[in-house]
Design an enzyme around this catalytic site. Structure first.
Site, PDB file in Angstrom:
ATOM      1  N   CYS A  44       4.071  -9.264 -10.288  1.00  0.00           N
ATOM      2  CA  CYS A  44       5.456  -9.263  -9.802  1.00  0.00           C
ATOM      3  C   CYS A  44       5.778 -10.574  -9.080  1.00  0.00           C
ATOM      4  CB  CYS A  44       5.695  -8.037  -8.916  1.00  0.00           C
ATOM      5  SG  CYS A  44       7.440  -7.673  -8.641  1.00  0.00           S
ATOM      6  N   GLU A  96      -1.123  -2.013 -11.661  1.00  0.00           N
ATOM      7  CA  GLU A  96      -1.949  -1.187 -10.771  1.00  0.00           C
ATOM      8  C   GLU A  96      -1.481   0.262 -10.705  1.00  0.00           C
ATOM      9  OE1 GLU A  96       1.069  -3.131  -7.881  1.00  0.00           O
ATOM     10  OE2 GLU A  96       0.134  -3.532  -9.825  1.00  0.00           O
ATOM     11  N   HIS A  99       3.950  -3.922 -12.631  1.00  0.00           N
ATOM     12  CA  HIS A  99       2.862  -3.537 -11.722  1.00  0.00           C
ATOM     13  C   HIS A  99       1.807  -2.735 -12.478  1.00  0.00           C
ATOM     14  CE1 HIS A  99       4.628  -4.629  -7.750  1.00  0.00           C
ATOM     15  NE2 HIS A  99       5.752  -4.550  -8.437  1.00  0.00           N
TER      16      HIS A  99
END
Length: 561
Positions: free
Chosen positions: A383, A525, A523
């Site tokens: 990001c 994750e 993102h």
């Protein structure tokens, strides 16, 4: 089958790990074939987590449908297969705003609106709505028993247990049993007081989970049984562990799943924890380690980057290496001399810059990107980490001196990063979120958020990592790459390897002349879990492992010379 509900409360102190426990218990029950979900009730008055500072609250976890939620929902998704949505997290602020909206529109027909029944009814409605279609629902009540903020939630679940029927509901209390080194004793008194607080509002726990630095002995269990009116077999000891992923197995060894299934008269197969046992095996095989330098501005607060930290660990599981994370303060990095900067990064095997907002520490992040690029150190930007990588490349390779983001400098010479709202004649997507700030900000910005499609460029590194043309990832950003400068930057050698479905947004960049230099606007994750590590993190840790091995061989050769 009628839906069963387990209400999880916490006592004595906060931060006992109710979220991780709830996720672990859900994982164990899911392994028995039970269709399960988890709902988190947060007592703060914010409508959602979107505007809360990571310093106070930790990371904002984003669900597929674009809801900004509490970080505990990240734990839920890492432990169970069920995907979280807006139905899985609500706050006191959301409840009150909904009740006020109904009152203003005349839904209550002129009644005096009160906490009981109007607020509690809205809480019950949302719990039942979120539990539709599931065999069992875990409902985690945020905060600590005794806090004034949690009282409406506790009253609502008390009422709900009566309305649904006690045979379909269960109260599970998580409490602290401290161990005093000075006397060598465990103290149950705080737990006794916590349960008395619950009893005072009409809730008798059916099960107790005792958090402690050591295992709870039979003597303490017997004492709690006599005083707190809880069966001894319903008292579970949960001591500190070195990995949260060991908790489902620890709970299973104490037969908590058997007790719950018998309590609810649920006939289901035995727990299948083979995936978690193989996970432990991969952990035990971690004979080497890699060090990842994470450059950010909340480095003293690990929960601010909780999903990133966990995803890095998942990458370690897949590569059979232990991942050591070196947190580097980007503000300190930018204010230090070049030699000091070198010392901060000299022992890292890869560099990662996570997402974030605001200009504090930005120049330090840009310096870290340059160091990774010039020294061929594996780099992953997420990001904001992609945006600073784009700025760094524009400044130092494409010779666009003065390049910056409109977020940090409104009058910069080369605004290579601009607000999404700068798009002309662009229709707002359904999942985009409008933020209206008043007072100090006095501005309106749009946020691109939630699950979206991304197209990968063939023959790129990310294509070889994902092994497919189209991927779906989760986003949360207000700024994006300015397409006006793309040709100049691509001509300087940067590769745009991922673009949005509408071809309007740059999603992934990579530097072909670097062994592993990838940055993404999304993102990754948020979709990584220990059983299925996200491919980017798996490849990133593999690159760090290779970088360490090459450096080790180089230093060995130099010593021999």
């Amino acid at each position: 089958m009628k839906t069963r509900y387990i209400f999880v409360t916490g006592g004595v102190v906060s931060s006992l790990g109710k979220g991780i426990f709830a996720a672990s218990l859900a994982n164990l029950l899911e392994s028995r074939g039970i269709k399960i979900t988890i709902i988190k009730l947060d007592p703060y008055i914010n409508v959602d987590s979107g505007t809360m500072s990571p310093i106070q609250h930790g990371e904002v976890f984003v669900t597929e449908d674009g809801t900004e939620t509490d970080l505990d929902l990240g734990h839920y998704e890492r432990f169970i297969r069920t995907k979280m949505t807006k139905e899985n997290n609500f706050t006191t602020g959301l409840i009150y705003s909904e009740v006020i909206r109904k009152e203003r529109s005349g839904k209550y027909l002129g009644q005096t609106v009160q906490v009981i029944p109007h607020i509690t009814n809205e809480i019950k409605r949302k719990i039942l709505q979120g539990g539709k279609g599931y065999d069992l629902v875990l409902v985690e009540i945020g905060g600590t028993v005794g806090d004034i903020e949690s009282l409406p939630f506790l009253e609502a679940i008390r009422q709900l247990s009566i309305e649904i029927g006690r045979q379909y509901t269960m109260f599970l209390h998580l409490t602290l049993v401290p161990y005093l080194n000075s006397t060598g004793e465990m103290k149950t008194k705080p737990t006794q007081h916590s349960i008395k607080s619950l009893l005072s509002i009409g809730i008798q726990p059916d099960m107790l989970v005792c958090r402690s630095s050591k295992s709870i002995s039979e003597k303490e269990k017997l004492k709690i049984t006599l005083i707190c009116n809880i069966p001894k077999k319903a008292i579970i000891s949960l001591e500190d562990v070195d990995s949260i992923y060991k908790i489902p197995v620890l709970l299973h060894l104490q037969k908590i799943d058997d007790y719950i299934c018998k309590r609810f008269l649920m006939k289901c197969p035995s727990a299948n924890l083979s995936e978690w046992k193989s996970l432990f095996q991969s952990q035990s095989n971690q004979i080497d380690h890699v060090t990842i330098g994470m450059v950010g501005k909340y480095v003293h607060l690990p929960d601010s980057y909780r999903s990133v930290i966990e995803a890095l660990k998942h990458g370690g599981f897949g590569n059979q290496v232990e991942v050591m994370i070196k947190m580097i303060d980007s503000e300190e990095f930018e204010s230090s001399s070049s030699s000091d900067n070198l010392k901060m990064l000299e022992n890292v095997d890869a560099i990662l810059i996570p997402g974030g907002f605001g200009e504090r520490g930005i120049e330090g992040k840009i310096l870290a990107v340059r160091y990774a690029r010039e020294n061929k150190i594996p780099y992953l930007g997420i990001c904001l980490g992609m945006q600073v990588a784009f700025i760094e490349y524009a400044r130092n390779v494409a010779e666009m001196h003065g390049a910056n983001s409109k977020e940090f400098s409104s009058n910069c010479q080369y605004p290579v990063i601009i607000p999404i709202s700068s798009r002309k004649n662009d229709q707002k997507e359904n999942s985009e979120k409008i933020y209206q700030y008043k007072g100090i900000f006095q501005k309106e910005t749009r946020m691109r958020i939630g699950k979206k499609k991304c197209h990968l460029v063939r023959k790129s590194k990310v294509y070889s990592i994902y092994k497919r043309n189209v991927i779906f990832e989760r986003y949360r950003h207000r700024y994006e790459v300015n397409k006006l400068f793309l040709k100049k930057i691509e001509k300087a050698g940067l590769c745009i390897s991922g673009i949005s479905e509408d071809r309007k947004s740059v999603e992934i960049i990579e530097y072909p002349l670097h062994p592993w230099f990838i940055a993404c606007q999304f993102h990754p994750e948020f979709t990584s879990n220990p059983r299925e590590c996200h491919p980017l993190f798996l490849s990133f840790i593999q690159a760090a492992k290779l970088f360490k091995r090459i450096n080790f061989n180089k230093s060995k050769q130099q010593k021999n010379i």
